[in-house]
Motif scaffolding. Structure first.
Motif, PDB file in Angstrom:
ATOM      1  N   UNK A   1       0.805  -1.207   0.000  1.00  5.96           N
ATOM      2  CA  UNK A   1       0.000   0.000   0.000  1.00  5.96           C
ATOM      3  C   UNK A   1       0.843   1.264   0.000  1.00  5.96           C
ATOM      4  N   UNK A   2       0.234   2.370  -0.455  1.00  6.46           N
ATOM      5  CA  UNK A   2       0.946   3.646  -0.445  1.00  6.46           C
ATOM      6  C   UNK A   2      -0.049   4.793  -0.410  1.00  6.46           C
ATOM      7  N   UNK A   3       0.412   5.942   0.070  1.00  6.40           N
ATOM      8  CA  UNK A   3      -0.371   7.174   0.063  1.00  6.40           C
ATOM      9  C   UNK A   3       0.436   8.239  -0.648  1.00  6.40           C
ATOM     10  N   UNK A   4      -0.133   8.834  -1.676  1.00  6.03           N
ATOM     11  CA  UNK A   4       0.463   9.986  -2.347  1.00  6.03           C
ATOM     12  C   UNK A   4      -0.240  11.229  -1.830  1.00  6.03           C
ATOM     13  N   UNK A   5       0.498  12.054  -1.107  1.00 10.06           N
ATOM     14  CA  UNK A   5      -0.079  13.202  -0.392  1.00 10.06           C
ATOM     15  C   UNK A   5       0.547  14.499  -0.905  1.00 10.06           C
ATOM     16  N   UNK A   6      -0.295  15.499  -1.191  1.00  9.38           N
ATOM     17  CA  UNK A   6       0.178  16.825  -1.596  1.00  9.38           C
ATOM     18  C   UNK A   6      -0.425  17.868  -0.672  1.00  9.38           C
TER      19      UNK A   6
ATOM     20  N   UNK B   1      -6.264   6.772   9.587  1.00  9.69           N
ATOM     21  CA  UNK B   1      -5.290   7.099  10.629  1.00  9.69           C
ATOM     22  C   UNK B   1      -4.046   7.731  10.003  1.00  9.69           C
ATOM     23  N   UNK B   2      -3.596   7.149   8.895  1.00  7.77           N
ATOM     24  CA  UNK B   2      -2.402   7.670   8.239  1.00  7.77           C
ATOM     25  C   UNK B   2      -2.678   9.038   7.604  1.00  7.77           C
ATOM     26  N   UNK B   3      -3.842   9.168   6.954  1.00  5.77           N
ATOM     27  CA  UNK B   3      -4.178  10.433   6.295  1.00  5.77           C
ATOM     28  C   UNK B   3      -4.330  11.562   7.316  1.00  5.77           C
ATOM     29  N   UNK B   4      -5.051  11.289   8.410  1.00  7.30           N
ATOM     30  CA  UNK B   4      -5.225  12.317   9.433  1.00  7.30           C
ATOM     31  C   UNK B   4      -3.884  12.683  10.054  1.00  7.30           C
ATOM     32  N   UNK B   5      -2.992  11.689  10.169  1.00  2.00           N
ATOM     33  CA  UNK B   5      -1.651  11.972  10.668  1.00  2.00           C
ATOM     34  C   UNK B   5      -0.869  12.889   9.745  1.00  2.00           C
ATOM     35  N   UNK B   6      -0.994  12.659   8.435  1.00  4.83           N
ATOM     36  CA  UNK B   6      -0.318  13.519   7.467  1.00  4.83           C
ATOM     37  C   UNK B   6      -0.854  14.949   7.518  1.00  4.83           C
ATOM     38  N   UNK B   7      -2.171  15.086   7.661  1.00  3.78           N
ATOM     39  CA  UNK B   7      -2.798  16.410   7.645  1.00  3.78           C
ATOM     40  C   UNK B   7      -2.338  17.289   8.809  1.00  3.78           C
ATOM     41  N   UNK B   8      -1.943  16.651   9.935  1.00  2.00           N
ATOM     42  CA  UNK B   8      -1.535  17.433  11.114  1.00  2.00           C
ATOM     43  C   UNK B   8      -0.028  17.331  11.378  1.00  2.00           C
ATOM     44  N   UNK B   9       0.706  16.628  10.530  1.00  2.00           N
ATOM     45  CA  UNK B   9       2.137  16.432  10.763  1.00  2.00           C
ATOM     46  C   UNK B   9       2.917  17.744  10.581  1.00  2.00           C
TER      47      UNK B   9
ATOM     48  N   UNK C   1      -6.833  17.587  13.973  1.00  2.00           N
ATOM     49  CA  UNK C   1      -7.849  17.037  13.077  1.00  2.00           C
ATOM     50  C   UNK C   1      -9.244  17.559  13.388  1.00  2.00           C
ATOM     51  N   UNK C   2      -9.444  18.093  14.590  1.00  2.00           N
ATOM     52  CA  UNK C   2     -10.737  18.698  14.921  1.00  2.00           C
ATOM     53  C   UNK C   2     -10.930  20.039  14.218  1.00  2.00           C
ATOM     54  N   UNK C   3      -9.876  20.548  13.540  1.00  2.00           N
ATOM     55  CA  UNK C   3     -10.027  21.767  12.740  1.00  2.00           C
ATOM     56  C   UNK C   3     -10.896  21.523  11.514  1.00  2.00           C
ATOM     57  N   UNK C   4     -11.083  20.255  11.146  1.00  2.00           N
ATOM     58  CA  UNK C   4     -11.959  19.918  10.020  1.00  2.00           C
ATOM     59  C   UNK C   4     -13.404  19.996  10.498  1.00  2.00           C
ATOM     60  N   UNK C   5     -14.169  20.907   9.888  1.00  2.00           N
ATOM     61  CA  UNK C   5     -15.547  21.148  10.318  1.00  2.00           C
ATOM     62  C   UNK C   5     -16.523  20.106   9.785  1.00  2.00           C
ATOM     63  N   UNK C   6     -16.267  19.623   8.579  1.00  2.00           N
ATOM     64  CA  UNK C   6     -17.193  18.663   7.967  1.00  2.00           C
ATOM     65  C   UNK C   6     -16.432  17.757   7.022  1.00  2.00           C
ATOM     66  N   UNK C   7     -16.972  16.560   6.830  1.00  2.00           N
ATOM     67  CA  UNK C   7     -16.445  15.608   5.852  1.00  2.00           C
ATOM     68  C   UNK C   7     -17.563  15.316   4.856  1.00  2.00           C
TER      69      UNK C   7
END
Length: 409
Positions: A39-44, A68-76, A85-91
């Motif tokens: 598996x892999x995640x391509x993140x920009x 878990x990995x994506x939320x970790x990247x967003x706050x890294x 991650x609570x800065x995200x108001x809606x999904x």
């Protein structure tokens, strides 16, 4: 307000994080090979006006692990864009099938999730993955509002005379067999962009979404879908990457009764071995285009058949609308394949549709709406890049705004 848009597949998960004040994408990416090795995640992510990228090679046993990995990247610290991650108001979640009940964007509740599950027989390839994505996202972002945007919702305005099939009524009343249509999020988005671009709030348009899956939609002057080419499932209508599109049902009976082909194999042929792949040898229009330039006869036939099917629907939808002001090409093939647009538009001058061939070629890969009709054309021919993720974000944002407006005090 920050809104995360999710498009969950069975083994992949696409995401984009929008700042709704300016509509900019703060971060985006895709997690692939979920549930399998490698598996892999391509993140920009946006940093000082430009996107930086990072690839994370990691096995993700399920969608919960992917989130878990994506939320970790967003706050890294190195690749993050938000503090917590609570800065995200809606999904906002793309859900393919909402049936007859969900005709608008919905805040996700247990009842909504139950309905999505009950609709799995109508969308067995998509709704299960959408539901998995919702459950995993709710766990990853428990304090955000979760909102479902249904691909079928835009087509709820199609009248009964158009969505019913001419089969015994019980199959509709008891089994809900009817035309639902798909790609509604894309059709809605590009129509809205055309209205703004042409400054015509009473625009009658035919939208043509051409990707690996393809569909068309007739939209009246009220902005309502009144006809669409996909039906009960995504197999009907146009020739697609691997799907046959419209076919005489007698062919299916013949394959089963006379050729003794099992039903599951017939389903596989029509869904995965037909379309561009069956005619031209590839489901990628770029491959067909290269073969066409080399003089390959099957590639020529592929483009001719592909365009002919679109022309039939343009004629039909022009009649349904009692005249069209614009036709709009969008999605991967629609935006980037001048040959496909050429064969779709040639010989339509009697309908007031005349292509400018030079503008058609230069109109590939647009970032904004572009016109490709000739000066003599009475109908505008537009190429408009679709943005289903932004449309999902906008609809989720409207739901959030409505909640605030209706809140006490």
């Amino acid at each position: 307000m920050d809104i995360l848009v999710i498009n969950a597949g069975s083994s992949s998960l696409k995401y984009q994080l929008f700042n709704m004040e300016d509509g900019k994408v703060l971060a985006k990416g895709i997690a692939e090979r979920i549930g399998v090795k490698g598996g892999n995640i391509n993140h920009s992510w946006m940093r000082q006006g430009a996107y930086l990228t990072k690839t994370l090679d990691i096995d993700m046993p399920d969608h919960h692990a992917a989130f878990d990995e994506i939320s970790g990247l967003l706050v890294s610290k190195d690749a993050g864009i938000i503090q917590h991650k609570d800065d995200i108001d809606a999904v906002g979640h793309r859900v393919v099938h909402g049936g007859e009940h969900y005709t608008q964007t919905q805040k996700i509740t247990d009842a909504v999730k139950k309905a999505i599950e009950e609709l799995i027989p109508l969308a067995p390839l998509h709704n299960p993955a959408n539901l998995i994505g919702i459950n995993a996202a709710e766990k990853a972002f428990p304090n955000a509002a979760h909102i479902a945007v249904f691909d079928t919702a835009f087509h709820h305005t199609v009248p009964e005379k158009a969505f019913r099939y001419a089969i015994p009524e019980k199959y509709y009343l008891q089994d809900r067999i009817r035309s639902y249509g798909f790609h509604g999020t894309s059709h809605r988005y590009v129509y809205g962009q055309a209205v703004k671009y042409l400054n015509n709030k009473k625009l009658k348009a035919i939208t043509i979404h051409l990707g690996n899956g393809a569909s068309m939609c007739a939209i009246n002057e009220k902005g309502e879908s009144v006809e669409t080419s996909m039906g009960f499932g995504p197999l009907a209508g146009l020739i697609m990457g691997t799907r046959s599109g419209d076919i005489d049902p007698s062919v299916i009976f013949h394959m089963a009764d006379e050729l003794k082909i099992p039903l599951e194999d017939i389903k596989n042929v029509l869904n995965k071995q037909s379309g561009m792949l069956g005619i031209g040898g590839s489901n990628d229009a770029r491959d067909i285009g290269r073969l066409y330039e080399e003089g390959n006869k099957n590639a020529l036939l592929c483009y001719e058949m592909y365009g002919h099917r679109i022309k039939k629907y343009i004629g039909a939808y022009t009649a349904v609308l009692n005249g069209a002001d614009a036709i709009i090409f969008t999605a991967g093939v629609g935006e980037n394949d001048a040959l496909a647009r050429h064969y779709a538009c040639e010989g339509l001058s009697a309908l007031g549709i005349v292509l400018d061939e030079a503008a058609n070629v230069s109109g590939n890969h647009p970032e904004e709406p572009v016109e490709i009709q000739s000066g003599s054309s009475k109908v505008k021919i537009l190429v408009i890049p679709t943005n289903e993720e932004l449309e999902i974000a906008l609809q989720a944002y409207q739901v959030m705004r409505d909640r605030v407006d209706k809140s006490p005090g």
